[in-house]
Design a protein around this motif. Structure first.
Motif, short mmCIF file in Angstrom:
data_model
loop_
_atom_site.label_atom_id
_atom_site.label_comp_id
_atom_site.label_asym_id
_atom_site.label_seq_id
_atom_site.Cartn_x
_atom_site.Cartn_y
_atom_site.Cartn_z
N SER A 264 0.84 -1.20 0.00
CA SER A 264 0.00 0.00 0.00
C SER A 264 0.87 1.25 0.00
N ARG A 265 2.09 1.10 0.44
CA ARG A 265 3.09 2.18 0.41
C ARG A 265 4.46 1.57 0.21
N LEU A 266 5.26 2.15 -0.68
CA LEU A 266 6.61 1.66 -0.94
C LEU A 266 7.53 2.86 -1.12
N GLU A 267 8.52 2.99 -0.28
CA GLU A 267 9.46 4.11 -0.34
C GLU A 267 10.78 3.64 -0.94
N THR A 285 20.70 0.27 -1.92
CA THR A 285 19.45 1.01 -1.74
C THR A 285 18.54 0.22 -0.82
N THR A 286 18.00 0.87 0.20
CA THR A 286 17.08 0.23 1.13
C THR A 286 15.65 0.67 0.82
N LEU A 287 14.82 -0.27 0.39
CA LEU A 287 13.41 -0.02 0.12
C LEU A 287 12.59 -0.46 1.33
N THR A 288 11.61 0.33 1.72
CA THR A 288 10.72 -0.01 2.83
C THR A 288 9.28 0.12 2.37
N GLY A 289 8.41 -0.73 2.91
CA GLY A 289 7.02 -0.69 2.48
C GLY A 289 6.07 -1.23 3.52
N GLU A 290 4.79 -0.98 3.30
CA GLU A 290 3.72 -1.52 4.12
C GLU A 290 2.88 -2.45 3.25
#
Length: 399
Positions: A264-267, A285-290
């Motif tokens: 629902s969210r990906l940074e 690169t570090t990707l974070t998400g919900e």
């Protein structure tokens, strides 16, 4: 997974000095599964259940084994092990009989103490497969095809086969790898009958905790230098290298595209940073998400990502064919994934690089390099040599 089967997560890591190194020193090959991450240290002993090999999706087979363990009375089962590079390959995943947890090795002050030293083994017999000049020729051929527009990137690997006159000291190798790079992901797991996969990967494929995920692709590398000024220069040059930045961007874009449907969210940061190991600098690169759907497990996410362009290439199907045509060996577990998952779907899956497979008195080391149209065959061959040094130093051998 039904609510009735929801189980507690892993117990909180212990913080007493020496807890993590105690697990490291307790590892015994054949019966144990060891995995250290920047969050915690895990040691599984014995085998309570194996994950079946059949045509069903891997995530489904893993969840079935975990749910069975919960029904059988295990309050917090985990699956631990490795998944091969080839699609449909035989996995080496199991629920251990007992699992012990501790804090991260990097948080344990005793990790800085000297572990078992590697004896310089003059009896190592080393065979390169393929030889360096043959590998360079394969890189050159791939570069020519890319410049002709056939594909965008391929990761080509080579191996070193080391044979000793003595029995292999796998606990000592594991200890030296862990102490050399305690910030990374160190592992030793059975990978087949009488075979052990052991290594120290710098690259997290994906981690899942509840509704959150983290992925940390690495692509674009430079060899470290023992001279501080030169080491800094190489790091700065890597951050400004058009060739390496392009290679890294291809990987990050593929990770973003694969994870987006789950989130629902990906940074995604605009620019990479640097990660260092004892031997190499890497663009990171570090990707974070919900998660959009909380039932998506760590292995669901890892399976959607695997293989990334960082270990295969792009387009994936073409890169796989180039690898099969260019590499005179079966990768097996190399560039697959190694990790753990619990019955709630939480877990860590790591890209299986900087590793070797041990069988009898033989070690088979692996190293690869990302090849793009701007690649130099000489530079990519030198990069694989630098990556081999992580493991060569752990066994007292040299090219």
């Amino acid at each position: 997974m039904s609510a009735s089967l929801r189980v507690p997560t892993a117990p909180p890591p212990l913080d007493s000095p020496g807890e993590a190194t105690t697990l490291l020193e307790a590892y015994r090959p054949g019966t144990d599964r060891f995995l250290a991450t920047p969050r915690h240290t895990l040691l599984g002993t014995g085998t309570a259940a194996l994950v079946a090999h059949d045509a069903r999706p891997l995530s489904l087979r893993v969840q079935e084994v975990l749910d069975d363990a919960v029904r059988g009375g295990d309050p917090a089962p985990v699956v631990v092990g490795s998944v091969p590079f080839a699609p449909g390959g035989v996995t080496a995943l199991a629920v251990p009989e007992t699992v012990r947890w501790a804090s991260a090795l990097r948080a344990d002050p005793l990790i800085a103490t000297h572990g078992p030293q590697a004896a310089q083994d003059d009896a190592w017999r080393i065979r390169e497969v393929p030889a360096a000049e043959e590998y360079s020729a394969s890189v050159a051929a791939a570069v020519e095809r890319m410049r002709a527009g056939e594909f965008d990137k391929v990761v080509l690997a080579r191996t070193l086969e080391l044979t000793s006159e003595h029995d292999l000291d796998l606990p000592g190798m594991l200890s030296r790898l862990a102490r050399r790079d305690p910030d990374g992901y160190t592992f030793a797991v059975p990978s087949g009958p009488n075979r052990t996969l052991v290594g120290a990967s710098p690259e997290l494929l994906v981690a899942r905790r509840g509704g959150r995920l983290v992925a940390n692709p690495l692509a674009g590398s430079a060899q470290r230098s023992s001279d501080l000024a030169e080491d800094v220069r190489r790091a700065a040059a890597l951050l400004d290298s058009p060739k390496d930045l392009h290679e890294h961007a291809v990987v990050v874009d593929a990770i973003r595209e694969a994870l987006a449907p789950f989130c629902s969210r990906l940074e995604v940061p605009d620019r990479p940073t640097l990660v260092r190991t004892a031997a190499m600098w890497h663009l990171s690169t570090t990707l974070t998400g919900e998660l959009r759907d909380p039932s998506s497990t760590a292995l669901d996410l890892a399976s959607a990502l695997h293989p990334t362009p960082a270990v295969c290439g792009t387009p994936t199907d073409v890169a796989r064919r180039v690898i099969a045509d260019s590499e005179p060996f079966d990768r097996g577990a190399y560039t697959g994934m190694v990790g753990w998952q619990n019955a709630n779907g939480d877990g860590d899956w790591v890209v299986t690089i900087r590793c070797a497979e041990a069988e009898g008195r033989t070690l088979r080391l692996f190293a690869g390099a990302g090849v793009v149209a701007e690649s130099s065959p000489e530079a990519e061959t030198a990069e694989t040599g630098a990556k081999f040094r992580t493991f060569l130093s752990a066994v007292g051998a040299a090219l």
